[in-house]
Design an enzyme around this catalytic site. Structure first.
Site, PDB file in Angstrom:
ATOM      1  N   HIS A  22       0.908  -1.213  -0.109  1.00  0.00           N
ATOM      2  CA  HIS A  22      -0.117   0.063  -0.150  1.00  0.00           C
ATOM      3  C   HIS A  22       0.941   1.252  -0.003  1.00  0.00           C
ATOM      4  CE1 HIS A  22      -2.845  -2.713   2.437  1.00  0.00           C
ATOM      5  NE2 HIS A  22      -3.635  -2.344   1.205  1.00  0.00           N
ATOM      6  N   LYS A  46     -17.702  -7.033   5.430  1.00  0.00           N
ATOM      7  CA  LYS A  46     -16.461  -7.707   5.706  1.00  0.00           C
ATOM      8  C   LYS A  46     -16.346  -7.547   7.332  1.00  0.00           C
ATOM      9  CE  LYS A  46     -13.721  -6.705   1.497  1.00  0.00           C
ATOM     10  NZ  LYS A  46     -12.613  -6.294   0.953  1.00  0.00           N
ATOM     11  N   ARG A  95      -1.452  -5.792  -8.697  1.00  0.00           N
ATOM     12  CA  ARG A  95      -0.342  -6.456  -8.377  1.00  0.00           C
ATOM     13  C   ARG A  95      -0.230  -7.641  -9.651  1.00  0.00           C
ATOM     14  NH1 ARG A  95      -2.855  -7.321  -2.658  1.00  0.00           N
ATOM     15  NH2 ARG A  95      -4.849  -6.998  -4.086  1.00  0.00           N
ATOM     16  N   SER A 133      -2.538  -8.024   2.607  1.00  0.00           N
ATOM     17  CA  SER A 133      -2.895  -7.866   4.098  1.00  0.00           C
ATOM     18  C   SER A 133      -3.013  -9.268   4.683  1.00  0.00           C
ATOM     19  CB  SER A 133      -4.024  -7.041   4.661  1.00  0.00           C
ATOM     20  OG  SER A 133      -3.537  -5.836   3.737  1.00  0.00           O
TER      21      SER A 133
HETATM   22  P1  ADP Z   1      -9.698  -3.748  -0.968  1.00  0.00           P
HETATM   23  O1  ADP Z   1     -10.561  -4.576  -0.139  1.00  0.00           O
HETATM   24  O2  ADP Z   1     -10.362  -2.562  -1.557  1.00  0.00           O
HETATM   25  O3  ADP Z   1      -9.125  -4.509  -2.033  1.00  0.00           O
HETATM   26  P2  ADP Z   1      -7.055  -3.715   0.185  1.00  0.00           P
HETATM   27  O4  ADP Z   1      -6.465  -2.835   1.532  1.00  0.00           O
HETATM   28  O5  ADP Z   1      -6.635  -5.226   0.003  1.00  0.00           O
HETATM   29  O6  ADP Z   1      -8.438  -3.344  -0.011  1.00  0.00           O
HETATM   30  O7  ADP Z   1      -6.247  -2.999  -1.156  1.00  0.00           O
HETATM   31  C1  ADP Z   1      -6.506  -1.510  -1.199  1.00  0.00           C
HETATM   32  C2  ADP Z   1      -5.799  -1.304  -2.534  1.00  0.00           C
HETATM   33  O8  ADP Z   1      -4.631  -1.427  -2.612  1.00  0.00           O
HETATM   34  C3  ADP Z   1      -6.380  -2.312  -3.768  1.00  0.00           C
HETATM   35  O9  ADP Z   1      -6.351  -1.406  -4.998  1.00  0.00           O
HETATM   36  C4  ADP Z   1      -5.183  -3.184  -3.992  1.00  0.00           C
HETATM   37  O10 ADP Z   1      -4.990  -3.901  -5.167  1.00  0.00           O
HETATM   38  C5  ADP Z   1      -4.075  -2.340  -3.497  1.00  0.00           C
HETATM   39  N1  ADP Z   1      -2.991  -3.274  -3.064  1.00  0.00           N
HETATM   40  C6  ADP Z   1      -2.908  -4.072  -1.803  1.00  0.00           C
HETATM   41  N2  ADP Z   1      -1.768  -4.856  -1.603  1.00  0.00           N
HETATM   42  C7  ADP Z   1      -1.081  -4.152  -2.522  1.00  0.00           C
HETATM   43  C8  ADP Z   1       0.442  -4.363  -3.180  1.00  0.00           C
HETATM   44  N3  ADP Z   1       1.163  -5.303  -2.390  1.00  0.00           N
HETATM   45  N4  ADP Z   1       0.818  -3.846  -4.299  1.00  0.00           N
HETATM   46  C9  ADP Z   1      -0.070  -3.002  -4.614  1.00  0.00           C
HETATM   47  N5  ADP Z   1      -1.332  -2.774  -4.493  1.00  0.00           N
HETATM   48  C10 ADP Z   1      -1.828  -3.285  -3.528  1.00  0.00           C
END
Ligand code: ADP
Length: 165
Positions: A22, A46, A95, A133
């Site tokens: 992030h 969620k 990703r 996460s």
């Molecule tokens: P959501 O439930 O909205 O997917 P996340 O916290 O999992 O929430 O992800 C928020 C955003 O950050 C999404 O666009 C996700 O693709 C991006 N994201 C999460 N982890 C990574 C990572 N390792 N590299 C790039 N983008 C990421």
């Protein structure tokens, strides 16, 4: 002369908890926008490990090196929230190709709802391309070390939350 309109982007997500993946996206978004609002989604469907307040607090502690970044939380329609904040873009991180289908669907629905808000995909550094996460939570609960995936203060909170009896 027309006054310069500042470019505001929303970076929405669960951030349960924030990872270096992030943070990598936040850093890239800062290159493109004058102001980036990280918006923690409050989604009743969620059940996150961390409360909304905890997630916001961990993000705030992780972004002290960036200027022009704010943290907030939102519920309901993302495009409505974006409009409220005068944002013209929604940032999402990509990703692997596995992210693409869902992300495309969301981006197209959001465009249908409001054409003036542009979803912008940013690609993470390849060293974070497998990181999310959930894998960090699993790693910690199995006794592993996540210091290379999350900031130290997040690692500490994960241990407190997942390993206390
Ligand atoms: P959501 O439930 O909205 O997917 P996340 O916290 O999992 O929430 O992800 C928020 C955003 O950050 C999404 O666009 C996700 O693709 C991006 N994201 C999460 N982890 C990574 C990572 N390792 N590299 C790039 N983008 C990421």
């Amino acid at each position: 002369m027309k006054p310069h309109k500042i470019r505001i982007a929303i970076y929405p997500g669960s951030f349960d908890p924030i990872t270096y993946g992030h943070i990598d996206i936040i850093k890239r978004a800062c290159f493109l926008f004058d102001k980036v609002i990280i918006a923690v989604a409050v989604n009743p469907q969620k059940s996150p490990l961390f409360s909304q307040e905890e997630r916001v607090d961990m993000i705030e502690k992780s972004i002290t090196e960036f200027s022009g970044v704010q943290v907030d939380s939102f519920h309901g329609l993302l495009v409505e929230y974006a409009k409220e904040k005068d944002a013209t873009a929604i940032i999402r991180g990509l990703r692997a190709v596995t992210d693409f289908e869902n992300e495309m669907q969301m981006a197209l629905v959001n465009r249908k709802l409001d054409e003036n808000i542009v979803t912008t995909f940013l690609m993470t550094h390849d060293k974070y391309s497998y990181l999310n996460s959930s894998i960090v939570k699993e790693l910690i609960s199995l006794g592993g070390d996540a210091k290379c995936f999350v900031p130290l203060h997040v690692n500490k909170r994960l241990i407190e939350k997942l390993r206390k009896q």
